[in-house]
Design an enzyme around this catalytic site. Structure first.
Site, short mmCIF file in Angstrom:
data_model
loop_
_atom_site.label_atom_id
_atom_site.label_comp_id
_atom_site.label_asym_id
_atom_site.label_seq_id
_atom_site.Cartn_x
_atom_site.Cartn_y
_atom_site.Cartn_z
N ILE A 249 30.78 4.94 -15.64
CA ILE A 249 30.57 3.46 -16.22
C ILE A 249 30.81 3.72 -17.66
O ILE A 249 30.15 4.27 -18.33
CB ILE A 249 28.97 3.10 -16.02
CG1 ILE A 249 28.93 2.74 -14.42
CG2 ILE A 249 28.81 1.65 -16.65
CD1 ILE A 249 27.48 2.66 -13.91
N PRO A 250 31.94 3.15 -18.20
CA PRO A 250 32.41 3.58 -19.63
C PRO A 250 31.69 2.91 -20.62
O PRO A 250 32.39 2.12 -21.32
CB PRO A 250 33.87 3.09 -19.56
CG PRO A 250 33.95 1.98 -18.73
CD PRO A 250 33.06 2.13 -17.41
N CYS A 251 30.43 3.21 -20.94
CA CYS A 251 29.88 2.57 -22.23
C CYS A 251 30.38 2.98 -23.51
O CYS A 251 30.27 2.35 -24.36
CB CYS A 251 28.10 2.89 -22.22
SG CYS A 251 27.88 4.63 -21.66
N HIS A 252 31.15 4.14 -23.44
CA HIS A 252 31.70 4.38 -24.66
C HIS A 252 33.12 3.28 -25.07
O HIS A 252 33.18 3.52 -26.19
CB HIS A 252 32.45 5.79 -24.58
CG HIS A 252 33.50 5.89 -23.56
ND1 HIS A 252 33.13 5.92 -22.21
CD2 HIS A 252 34.77 5.78 -23.74
CE1 HIS A 252 34.49 5.89 -21.57
NE2 HIS A 252 35.26 6.14 -22.30
N ARG A 253 33.21 2.51 -24.39
CA ARG A 253 34.13 1.63 -24.73
C ARG A 253 33.74 0.36 -25.27
O ARG A 253 34.39 -0.69 -25.43
CB ARG A 253 35.17 1.12 -23.39
CG ARG A 253 35.81 2.19 -22.97
CD ARG A 253 36.74 2.12 -21.68
NE ARG A 253 37.03 3.48 -21.05
CZ ARG A 253 37.62 3.43 -19.67
NH1 ARG A 253 37.19 2.44 -18.98
NH2 ARG A 253 37.97 4.71 -19.25
#
Length: 287
Positions: A249-253
């Site tokens: 779940i790409p919260c870094h984006r």
């Protein structure tokens, strides 16, 4: 079913530990970037060997990678690769520009189960190697419920962080139980199941994040608009920070409107490295 970026091993923690040292040196010399010779000397390698290993991990040369670590790159992402989440979610689109085929099938714990803090739930865990160093992976019978990136925090702190999220669950170290879930990630194909354990609002935010393709970004306000609550920017930021499944779940984006990085639960150096790695590989794929 959602397409997402997988977790290739790329010779695991060794390469990321090496690259992390190089990135720290690059960061420390932002005003006068170190040459290839300086970087390789600091890594106790020949320039040719260092460039070969770095390029295998990042997909581009050390010199090119430095450009992806700058604030200017984040601003360029917002200008050129900011995903319109409301459109993507409405059309059921996700995963464009991914490097490999991996399917994420997810289901959420009921609000009542979440409120009970994981009571009656057995969560099995193990460590594994990924492109950003050691990972702590947690699974239930339904799928992956936790993935922590421990390079910045250390394993003990990551374990404490993850277990505190579901204080009444039973935690068991079990490499054999985690292994089937890891195979889809490390082999970069097949299906990985996620078991999202969170409040309903958090799950909405995490679902929106899964629509942001690799090599692209969104903003906290963009996520708020996409889930139909445009004023909830601060709450969105909190939910992004509580994402229990890093990287998948790409919260870094998620970035600020200004192009600033904002925060990242597993450390800003990790967030910058992840965005740079994805940007470099997307460029290499499109070339």
């Amino acid at each position: 079913m959602t397409h997402a970026q997988p977790i290739p091993d790329v010779e695991g923690s060794y390469h990321y530990a090496l690259m992390r040292r190089a990135i720290e040196l690059i960061d420390a010399r932002a005003d006068a970037p170190p040459s290839l010779e300086e970087l390789s000397r600091a890594m106790n390698m020949s320039p040719a060997h260092f460039q070969r290993i770095f390029s295998a991990w990042a997909g581009v040369s050390p010199k090119r990678f430095q450009q992806y670590l700058t604030l200017g790159h984040a601003k360029a992402l917002l200008r050129d690769r900011c995903t319109l989440l409301d459109t993507a979610m409405g059309a059921g689109l996700s995963g464009t520009g991914r490097l490999h085929d991996l399917f994420l099938r997810w289901e959420a714990m009921s609000p009542g189960d979440y409120a009970r803090g994981g009571e009656g739930l057995t969560i099995r865990h193990a460590t594994a190697s990924g492109p950003f160093g050691e990972m702590l992976v947690m699974v239930t019978e339904r799928g992956i419920c936790g993935l922590a990136l421990v390079a910045e925090t250390g394993l003990a702190a990551a374990m404490e962080d993850m277990t505190a999220r579901w204080p009444r669950a039973t935690f068991v170290e079990d490499q054999a139980a985690v292994a089937p879930h890891l195979r889809a990630l490390t082999e970069m194909r097949g299906e990985a199941r996620l078991h999202l354990i969170g409040a309903p609002f958090q799950i909405k935010v995490w679902e929106a994040l899964m629509h942001v393709p690799s090599g692209h970004v969104t903003t906290y306000s963009g996520i708020a608009a996409a889930i139909g609550n445009p004023r909830a920017v601060r709450a969105v930021g909190t939910a992004v920070g509580r994402n229990p499944v890093a990287w998948l779940i790409p919260c870094h984006r998620a970035l600020r409107k200004s192009g600033g990085m904002g925060g990242y639960h597993w450390g800003l150096p990790m967030k910058r490295a992840m965005l740079a790695w994805e940007g470099a590989r997307s460029e290499a794929q499109d070339a």
